[in-house]
Design an enzyme around this catalytic site. Structure first.
Site, short mmCIF file in Angstrom:
data_model
loop_
_atom_site.label_atom_id
_atom_site.label_comp_id
_atom_site.label_asym_id
_atom_site.label_seq_id
_atom_site.Cartn_x
_atom_site.Cartn_y
_atom_site.Cartn_z
N HIS A 295 0.81 -1.11 -0.02
CA HIS A 295 0.17 0.04 0.12
C HIS A 295 0.99 1.35 -0.09
CE1 HIS A 295 -3.29 2.59 0.92
NE2 HIS A 295 -2.49 3.22 1.71
N ASP B 182 -16.08 2.11 5.69
CA ASP B 182 -15.07 3.08 5.57
C ASP B 182 -15.49 4.12 4.55
OD1 ASP B 182 -12.26 4.17 5.35
OD2 ASP B 182 -12.31 3.57 3.50
N ARG C 74 -15.79 12.15 7.07
CA ARG C 74 -14.33 12.65 7.39
C ARG C 74 -13.87 13.91 6.45
NH1 ARG C 74 -10.20 8.25 7.29
NH2 ARG C 74 -8.92 9.64 7.89
N LYS D 126 -9.48 -1.81 4.77
CA LYS D 126 -9.54 -2.47 3.23
C LYS D 126 -8.44 -3.50 2.71
CE LYS D 126 -9.47 1.88 2.17
NZ LYS D 126 -9.70 3.45 1.96
#
Ligand code: URA
Length: 438
Positions: free
Chosen positions: A86, A165, A172, A191
């Site tokens: 990631h 999420d 957010r 995720k």
């Protein structure tokens, strides 16, 4: 019988600075997924978390609940180790495109779910979609089957993956609660852990073109990611890398695709390959395919030299419906109407190439999106970018601008002219890879 958990009571616990129990966190995540918590209650809770923080145990519970809010891919039928990587996002960061097939060529399956570009950062999916026909929206079953068959799949987030999420991130984004380590950690890992890899490696970037501007915040996120993943049973390492100037010499979707193909053919830019090898080494070490960093590096280099990594990439493009001829003949990729050089008015040393200015130039040309629903132009962007520290002669090309409109070209030219500084003195470069955590 336990009493029901009312949102207002759970919010008040965090508002007053106490730690939440696993059940309280689960009730909030359930509320985000099934709509039983109103947006204003979720927003109040996010702000309470933002202001009061979370312990590592709370962060683990939040990550776990968010991961289980949707499908968790079952890759148990895929033989052998599985690893994923990631990146927290940067400018010109095309590493996933060539690292994934390099790792798959070394015998480690790579189940990779990636994102699209938003704001100043580019997205792996947009770069892949510059290959005509390439499909990123496989179902979870197609994805698992492809990882089993060829050891590699690079797809977009399905609606079933970590839906909590999706909801929480959208809130957010509009409530000033993005920049918070426990929330970022739970968002990323919920995720990543749902996609079925055995081990994870993260590239946490800091600097002018990164999500986190300073090293200390990036280090804190890297440490939290590694601790939370491990507490959830997934070995993980994170590397901290500098993102003051773009990675490589291209920014833009098809242009970065071409640079990634260069990387697979052993012609990648030095900085891009440095980050690629460091991430790849950690993936091969964590999956025990290699015992030392030197052995891991040798395997990765061999996968490029003997063509195995490029072959894997071809297999993936074919499996996902892309025009495989574009790999050998990149003129089949989208190309902009104009390619215009930006020329240096003076000789000297490149003092800095501001990643944010280059990102804004690419955005101005249409390579990225300001809002999630915007369309990207795969053809446009910047190539042949000079690198900080390079010595250049008078009239040297600082960058090639690839544009499809005159106003966009003029805007990008102005941004690049302000972002690339050439001066007298030689420049000492700080390290690109700062630290390996975990
Ligand atoms: N990337 C994510 O997926 N989530 C965040 O919160 C920040 C970056």
């Amino acid at each position: 019988m336990s009493s029901p958990l009312f949102p207002q009571h759970v919010i008040a616990i965090k508002r007053d600075g106490a730690a939440l129990t696993r059940e309280e966190i689960q009730s909030m995540v359930r509320g985000a997924t099934d709509g039983s918590w109103a947006d204003y209650q979720l927003s109040a809770m996010l702000m309470a978390i933002f202001l009061r923080g979370m312990t590592i145990e709370e962060t683990v519970a939040l990550t776990d609940a968010m991961m289980r809010s949707g499908e968790v891919a079952d890759l148990s039928r895929v033989k052998g180790p599985k690893a994923d990587k990631h990146s927290t996002g940067g400018v010109g960061d095309k590493v996933s495109l060539h690292l994934a097939p390099m790792i798959a060529a070394c015998g480690v399956a790579v189940p990779m779910i990636s994102g699209r570009g938003l704001g100043h950062t580019g997205g792996t999916l947009d770069k892949l979609e510059s290959i005509p026909g390439f499909r990123v929206n496989l179902s979870t079953d197609e994805y698992a089957a492809q990882v089993g068959r060829i050891g590699l799949a690079l797809i977009g987030q399905t609606s079933q993956l970590a839906p909590a999420d999706r909801k929480l991130y959208a809130l957010r984004d509009v409530t000033g609660t993005v920049e918070n380590t426990p929330l970022i950690c739970a968002s990323i890992l919920s995720k990543k852990l749902a996609e079925g890899a055995d081990v994870l490696v993260a590239d946490v970037k800091f600097g002018r073109g990164a999500f986190m501007k300073d090293k200390a915040t990036a280090r804190e996120l890297a440490q939290t990611l590694v601790s939370v993943a491990r507490l959830m049973g997934t070995p993980m390492r994170a590397i901290l890398t500098a993102m003051d100037q773009p990675l490589g010499r291209t920014v833009g979707n098809a242009l970065e695709m071409i640079e990634s193909i260069d990387c697979l053919q052993g012609r990648g830019p030095a900085d891009t390959m440095e980050v690629t090898f460091v991430l790849g080494q950690e993936m091969l070490l964590l999956t025990r395919i290699a015992k030392t960093r030197e052995e891991a590096r040798a395997r990765l280099e061999a996968a490029i030299a003997n063509g195995a990594a490029l072959k894997k990439f071809r297999e993936m493009v074919t499996a996902q419906g892309g025009d495989v001829r574009a790999i050998d003949d990149t003129s089949r990729l989208p190309a902009a109407k104009w390619s215009v050089p930006l020329v240096s008015p003076r000789a000297g040393f490149v003092q800095s190439v501001d990643a944010m200015s280059v990102a804004l130039a690419a955005l101005h040309l249409g390579a990225g999106r300001a809002k999630a629903e915007d369309r990207v132009d795969h053809a446009v962007g910047v190539s042949q970018l000079v690198k900080t520290g390079e010595r250049i002669g008078p009239g040297a090309v600082l960058a090639m601008i690839h544009a499809n409109g005159e106003a966009a070209l003029a805007g990008a030219r102005a941004l690049l002219t302000g972002g690339i500084v050439v001066g007298e003195g030689a420049v000492a470069l700080p390290p690109l890879v700062e630290e390996i955590i975990g």
